[in-house]
Design a protein around this motif. Sequence first.
Motif, PDB file in Angstrom:
ATOM      1  N   THR A  21      26.254  -1.981   7.741  1.00  0.00           N
ATOM      2  CA  THR A  21      25.894  -0.560   7.750  1.00  0.00           C
ATOM      3  C   THR A  21      27.058   0.354   7.382  1.00  0.00           C
ATOM      4  O   THR A  21      26.845   1.470   6.966  1.00  0.00           O
ATOM      5  CB  THR A  21      25.360  -0.107   9.137  1.00  0.00           C
ATOM      6  OG1 THR A  21      26.387  -0.296  10.092  1.00  0.00           O
ATOM      7  CG2 THR A  21      24.131  -0.874   9.549  1.00  0.00           C
ATOM      8  N   SER A  87      31.799 -12.110   7.691  1.00  0.00           N
ATOM      9  CA  SER A  87      30.714 -12.484   8.599  1.00  0.00           C
ATOM     10  C   SER A  87      29.626 -13.092   7.734  1.00  0.00           C
ATOM     11  O   SER A  87      29.926 -13.794   6.775  1.00  0.00           O
ATOM     12  CB  SER A  87      30.251 -11.295   9.434  1.00  0.00           C
ATOM     13  OG  SER A  87      29.848 -10.249   8.622  1.00  0.00           O
ATOM     14  N   GLY A 222      24.837  -4.160  12.526  1.00  0.00           N
ATOM     15  CA  GLY A 222      23.592  -3.666  11.951  1.00  0.00           C
ATOM     16  C   GLY A 222      22.728  -4.805  11.426  1.00  0.00           C
ATOM     17  O   GLY A 222      21.522  -4.853  11.663  1.00  0.00           O
ATOM     18  N   GLY A 223      23.352  -5.738  10.695  1.00  0.00           N
ATOM     19  CA  GLY A 223      22.584  -6.821  10.082  1.00  0.00           C
ATOM     20  C   GLY A 223      22.877  -8.185  10.661  1.00  0.00           C
ATOM     21  O   GLY A 223      22.222  -9.169  10.306  1.00  0.00           O
ATOM     22  N   THR A 224      23.879  -8.252  11.538  1.00  0.00           N
ATOM     23  CA  THR A 224      24.247  -9.550  12.118  1.00  0.00           C
ATOM     24  C   THR A 224      24.584  -9.394  13.596  1.00  0.00           C
ATOM     25  O   THR A 224      24.929  -8.303  14.047  1.00  0.00           O
ATOM     26  CB  THR A 224      25.516 -10.126  11.437  1.00  0.00           C
ATOM     27  OG1 THR A 224      26.596  -9.224  11.657  1.00  0.00           O
ATOM     28  CG2 THR A 224      25.327 -10.348   9.952  1.00  0.00           C
ATOM     29  N   GLY A 245      21.033  -4.539  14.684  1.00  0.00           N
ATOM     30  CA  GLY A 245      20.449  -3.242  15.018  1.00  0.00           C
ATOM     31  C   GLY A 245      19.454  -2.738  13.983  1.00  0.00           C
ATOM     32  O   GLY A 245      18.521  -2.003  14.323  1.00  0.00           O
ATOM     33  N   GLU A 264      15.820   5.509  13.187  1.00  0.00           N
ATOM     34  CA  GLU A 264      17.223   5.343  13.600  1.00  0.00           C
ATOM     35  C   GLU A 264      17.606   6.450  14.603  1.00  0.00           C
ATOM     36  O   GLU A 264      18.267   6.206  15.607  1.00  0.00           O
ATOM     37  CB  GLU A 264      18.105   5.397  12.337  1.00  0.00           C
ATOM     38  CG  GLU A 264      19.598   5.302  12.572  1.00  0.00           C
ATOM     39  CD  GLU A 264      20.084   3.899  12.956  1.00  0.00           C
ATOM     40  OE1 GLU A 264      19.368   2.916  12.687  1.00  0.00           O
ATOM     41  OE2 GLU A 264      21.168   3.813  13.548  1.00  0.00           O
ATOM     42  N   LYS A 267      15.924   5.869  17.915  1.00  0.00           N
ATOM     43  CA  LYS A 267      16.563   4.757  18.622  1.00  0.00           C
ATOM     44  C   LYS A 267      17.840   5.209  19.317  1.00  0.00           C
ATOM     45  O   LYS A 267      18.044   4.938  20.500  1.00  0.00           O
ATOM     46  CB  LYS A 267      16.883   3.634  17.618  1.00  0.00           C
ATOM     47  CG  LYS A 267      17.609   2.453  18.242  1.00  0.00           C
ATOM     48  CD  LYS A 267      17.893   1.351  17.242  1.00  0.00           C
ATOM     49  CE  LYS A 267      19.159   1.616  16.458  1.00  0.00           C
ATOM     50  NZ  LYS A 267      19.586   0.449  15.671  1.00  0.00           N
ATOM     51  N   GLY A 342      28.337  -1.768  17.023  1.00  0.00           N
ATOM     52  CA  GLY A 342      27.591  -0.515  17.145  1.00  0.00           C
ATOM     53  C   GLY A 342      26.295  -0.668  17.920  1.00  0.00           C
ATOM     54  O   GLY A 342      25.927   0.198  18.735  1.00  0.00           O
ATOM     55  N   GLN A 345      25.554  -0.291  21.787  1.00  0.00           N
ATOM     56  CA  GLN A 345      25.428   1.023  22.443  1.00  0.00           C
ATOM     57  C   GLN A 345      23.989   1.368  22.793  1.00  0.00           C
ATOM     58  O   GLN A 345      23.730   2.386  23.436  1.00  0.00           O
ATOM     59  CB  GLN A 345      25.991   2.112  21.525  1.00  0.00           C
ATOM     60  CG  GLN A 345      27.471   1.946  21.276  1.00  0.00           C
ATOM     61  CD  GLN A 345      27.947   2.867  20.170  1.00  0.00           C
ATOM     62  OE1 GLN A 345      28.488   3.929  20.428  1.00  0.00           O
ATOM     63  NE2 GLN A 345      27.735   2.459  18.930  1.00  0.00           N
ATOM     64  N   LEU A 346      23.055   0.533  22.352  1.00  0.00           N
ATOM     65  CA  LEU A 346      21.654   0.793  22.682  1.00  0.00           C
ATOM     66  C   LEU A 346      21.500   0.739  24.208  1.00  0.00           C
ATOM     67  O   LEU A 346      21.881  -0.248  24.839  1.00  0.00           O
ATOM     68  CB  LEU A 346      20.779  -0.276  22.010  1.00  0.00           C
ATOM     69  CG  LEU A 346      19.283  -0.089  22.113  1.00  0.00           C
ATOM     70  CD1 LEU A 346      18.867   1.267  21.550  1.00  0.00           C
ATOM     71  CD2 LEU A 346      18.572  -1.182  21.349  1.00  0.00           C
TER      72      LEU A 346
HETATM   73  N1  LIG Z   1      24.275   5.031  19.962  1.00  0.00           N
HETATM   74  C1  LIG Z   1      23.664   3.982  19.442  1.00  0.00           C
HETATM   75  N2  LIG Z   1      22.595   3.439  20.062  1.00  0.00           N
HETATM   76  C2  LIG Z   1      21.955   2.385  19.534  1.00  0.00           C
HETATM   77  N3  LIG Z   1      22.315   1.764  18.393  1.00  0.00           N
HETATM   78  C3  LIG Z   1      23.375   2.254  17.736  1.00  0.00           C
HETATM   79  C4  LIG Z   1      24.107   3.383  18.210  1.00  0.00           C
HETATM   80  N4  LIG Z   1      25.111   3.622  17.338  1.00  0.00           N
HETATM   81  C5  LIG Z   1      25.007   2.707  16.349  1.00  0.00           C
HETATM   82  N5  LIG Z   1      23.971   1.882  16.589  1.00  0.00           N
HETATM   83  C6  LIG Z   1      23.510   0.773  15.752  1.00  0.00           C
HETATM   84  O1  LIG Z   1      24.606  -0.065  15.457  1.00  0.00           O
HETATM   85  C7  LIG Z   1      24.362  -0.735  14.226  1.00  0.00           C
HETATM   86  C8  LIG Z   1      25.628  -0.728  13.401  1.00  0.00           C
HETATM   87  O2  LIG Z   1      26.628  -1.404  14.114  1.00  0.00           O
HETATM   88  P1  LIG Z   1      28.019  -1.759  13.407  1.00  0.00           P
HETATM   89  O3  LIG Z   1      28.624  -0.516  12.886  1.00  0.00           O
HETATM   90  O4  LIG Z   1      28.802  -2.571  14.371  1.00  0.00           O
HETATM   91  O5  LIG Z   1      27.470  -2.659  12.211  1.00  0.00           O
HETATM   92  P2  LIG Z   1      28.192  -3.237  10.922  1.00  0.00           P
HETATM   93  O6  LIG Z   1      29.539  -3.740  11.288  1.00  0.00           O
HETATM   94  O7  LIG Z   1      28.116  -2.260   9.805  1.00  0.00           O
HETATM   95  O8  LIG Z   1      27.198  -4.438  10.553  1.00  0.00           O
HETATM   96  P3  LIG Z   1      27.379  -6.024  10.633  1.00  0.00           P
HETATM   97  O9  LIG Z   1      28.494  -6.306  11.576  1.00  0.00           O
HETATM   98  O10 LIG Z   1      26.058  -6.532  11.130  1.00  0.00           O
HETATM   99  O11 LIG Z   1      27.630  -6.474   9.232  1.00  0.00           O
HETATM  100  C9  LIG Z   1      23.224   0.000  13.538  1.00  0.00           C
HETATM  101  O12 LIG Z   1      22.069  -0.811  13.536  1.00  0.00           O
HETATM  102  C10 LIG Z   1      23.025   1.241  14.404  1.00  0.00           C
HETATM  103  O13 LIG Z   1      21.668   1.600  14.486  1.00  0.00           O
END
Ligand SMILES: Nc1ncnc2c1ncn2[C@@H]1O[C@H](COP(=O)(O)OP(=O)(O)OP(=O)(O)O)[C@@H](O)[C@H]1O
Length: 436
Positions: A21, A87, A222-224, A245, A264, A267, A342, A345-346
């Motif tokens: 993401t 990843s 987000g995807g993993t 996520g 989004e 959520k 990320g 944080q849900l």
């Molecule tokens: N406050 C929040 N509550 C719930 N979910 C959240 C919040 N903030 C971010 N997210 C979720 O976190 C995810 C992104 O997390 P992160 O930035 O760690 O991912 P990434 O490193 O880009 O992806 P990956 O590690 O999967 O390749 C998204 O799906 C987003 O919806």
Amino acid sequence: MTPPAEASRKDLIAALDIGSTKVTCVIAQGEGAEGMRVVGIGTYRSSGLRHGVVVDMDATETAVSNAVDAAEQMAGTRISRVILGVSGSQIRAHRLNAEVSVAGHAIQAADVVRVIDSASAALREAEDRAGIDSVPIHRIPVGFAVDGGAGVKDPTGMFGENLSVDILLATAAPGPVRNIETAIQRCHLGIESLVVTAYASGLSCLVDDERDLGVTVVDMGGGTTSVAVFVEGYVVHVGVLPIGGQHVTNDIARGLSTPVASAERLKTLYGHAMHAPSADRELLDVPLIGEDEDGQTNQVPRSMLTQIIRPRLEETFELVRDHLETAGLFSAAGRRVVLTGGASQLNGARDVAAEILQRQVRLGRPLGLKGMPDAAAGPGFAACAGLLRYGMMGVPFDRGLDRFRRPFANPDAGAPRAPRATSRLGRLGQWFKQNF
Ligand SMILES: Nc1ncnc2c1ncn2[C@@H]1O[C@H](COP(=O)(O)OP(=O)(O)OP(=O)(O)O)[C@@H](O)[C@H]1O
Ligand SMILES: [Mg+2]
């Protein structure tokens, strides 16, 4: 066995986490024994990856170059190479044991390298026999034994006949690594090290006691969703699951017939994985797909969000549990789980994890990184902070893996990288040269 020379770096260290993401680049100035200080950070929306794997090279390149540019501007300097997080679901962890004869002399660093090399070579031979192609990412000694006496942390200087090593070898599928390396190359950057992101998250979020007593880090992206298990101070397992996520967001979009952007928002603002009776009475306005901004909305009870979110989170942690069981680590992996990324944080994620994994669960965020802006101090930046820490401390012997790489089919892949342009104009010049 951390070599002090690397632990006291005084140069610039740059980390690049290419997530599903967001792409984040953080630049830190090594301050010797004082650690390091963040001097620049840039983050940019990522749209070129799916489950941590590049599916759109141009979009990935754009995101990388924007994130790096922003970090460089803030730092007031340019970088030429990065510690790159990897990843994607094709990361594999192998635990091996190898032994070499040391013929009674005092064990030297060269003997340690020999036994570790022999483990790497054994894995490569086994993969060759099985017709498996892979790229080595890590080789991390988990413990040594001298003449069968286990539990040796550093065998150098000890006497014995045989030296054996218990080692974690992490590999990735060649295609995804090659794609991500190409995207970096196209931004005229070199790669200092490749590091599995879940391992990096563990380096930044865990305290020493957790790493010693046994802990599982679950980085919810987000995807993993990636996992790293630490026991007795060492990382003993890494793995990546293709769920994150974005699945929760898509479930909400589908379940409520609302655009992904609005799913989004719902959520992050109102989502909760645990049911609360008051959520039945609270009504949310949900924009409908195909309607413009002030068009028709649906009113749904907030509890409906929980009904959609909870099963996906349960599935995620069940997959984590199954993954650890398959790796034979579920009971060895300690009583604690640290959630980061990320998606951790849900609201309620921690409770669902505790229920399914039957562990004490805490939320983790990057610890003790000087100069990190508040906006980047959250769990979504744990991997990037850990990449920096990896660069600062280094892992002895986790280098020189290129010798165990099978060449990529395209002979150009191993060619030296083009020098990075020193200015925006210079970079434009390189683009012209390459494209015309
Ligand atoms: N406050 C929040 N509550 C719930 N979910 C959240 C919040 N903030 C971010 N997210 C979720 O976190 C995810 C992104 O997390 P992160 O930035 O760690 O991912 P990434 O490193 O880009 O992806 P990956 O590690 O999967 O390749 C998204 O799906 C987003 O919806
Ligand atoms: Mg991530």
